[in-house]
Design an enzyme around this catalytic site. Structure first.
Site, PDB file in Angstrom:
ATOM      1  N   GLU A  19      35.157  25.613  38.528  1.00 46.51           N
ATOM      2  CA  GLU A  19      36.049  25.986  37.464  1.00 46.51           C
ATOM      3  C   GLU A  19      37.178  25.745  37.858  1.00 46.51           C
ATOM      4  OE1 GLU A  19      37.044  29.971  35.790  1.00 46.51           O
ATOM      5  OE2 GLU A  19      35.023  28.648  34.567  1.00 46.51           O
ATOM      6  N   ASP A  57      42.283  37.223  30.212  1.00 50.49           N
ATOM      7  CA  ASP A  57      42.935  36.842  31.444  1.00 50.49           C
ATOM      8  C   ASP A  57      43.475  38.416  31.797  1.00 50.49           C
ATOM      9  OD1 ASP A  57      41.615  34.424  32.375  1.00 50.49           O
ATOM     10  OD2 ASP A  57      43.234  33.639  31.879  1.00 50.49           O
ATOM     11  N   TYR A  79      29.691  29.749  27.472  1.00 55.11           N
ATOM     12  CA  TYR A  79      29.865  30.966  28.394  1.00 55.11           C
ATOM     13  C   TYR A  79      29.728  31.917  27.577  1.00 55.11           C
ATOM     14  CZ  TYR A  79      33.241  32.479  31.466  1.00 55.11           C
ATOM     15  OH  TYR A  79      34.088  32.993  32.692  1.00 55.11           O
TER      16      TYR A  79
END
Length: 181
Positions: free
Chosen positions: A1, A12, A127
């Site tokens: 990734e 994030d 994911y």
């Protein structure tokens, strides 16, 4: 990734946000990231490469231009954090047309209908965001993840990667025992 730098990385945590800021301070762009993939491919043609980032850099480049450039560079899949499946039909089609996998996020709050919707357009893997929060959070409940994965697997035959909240080798080992990645 491989992360693509972006100025507003909403999913994030502090560590990856600092990495985005540092990359942008050094003028690292989506074009530079694709150049990094091309360089990596000269030495390693087999290891899968997935770009992870946000819609703005792709939209700024143009979806078709991005898809062609990413495929030419050797990208295998692309996960765009802020492309919800109902808004990403063109994205999914462009990725698949260029031989890449569009990868989508699922969350602890994803309904069975949402999981099925993601399964319709995703390829490669899905994911699973293991917790409500940002990357690097320390609130991961491995047992809750283990309870949720069967519902996801019921709706898709794709492998399920689990991320967010994995802070150390011990947690990674525990997740590796229940997830595909």
């Amino acid at each position: 990734e491989l992360g693509v730098p972006f100025s507003d990385p909403m999913a994030d945590g502090p560590t990856i946000t600092k990495a985005h800021e540092r990359a942008l301070k050094h003028n690292v762009s989506l074009t530079d990231v694709l150049a990094m993939v091309r360089e990596f491919r000269r030495k390693d043609p087999r290891t899968p490469v997935v770009l992870m980032g946000y819609a703005n850099p792709i939209e700024a480049m143009g979806l078709e231009k991005f898809a062609a450039a990413a495929a030419q560079a050797g990208v295998d899949g692309v996960l765009v954090v802020d492309y919800p499946p109902e808004e990403a039909v063109s994205f999914g089609a462009a990725m698949k047309a260029h031989g890449m996998d569009p990868i989508f996020l699922l969350a602890p709050t994803s309904t069975a209908a949402r999981i099925a919707q993601v399964a319709e357009i995703a390829s490669g893997y899905v994911y699973y965001v293991s917790l409500a929060g940002v990357t690097g959070s320390g609130a991961l409940n491995v047992e809750a993840v283990a309870e949720r994965l069967p519902l996801i697997r019921e709706k898709t035959g794709l492998p399920v990667g689990v991320g967010f909240g994995i802070r150390d080798a011990s947690t990674a080992a525990r997740i590796a025992g229940i997830a595909d990645a």
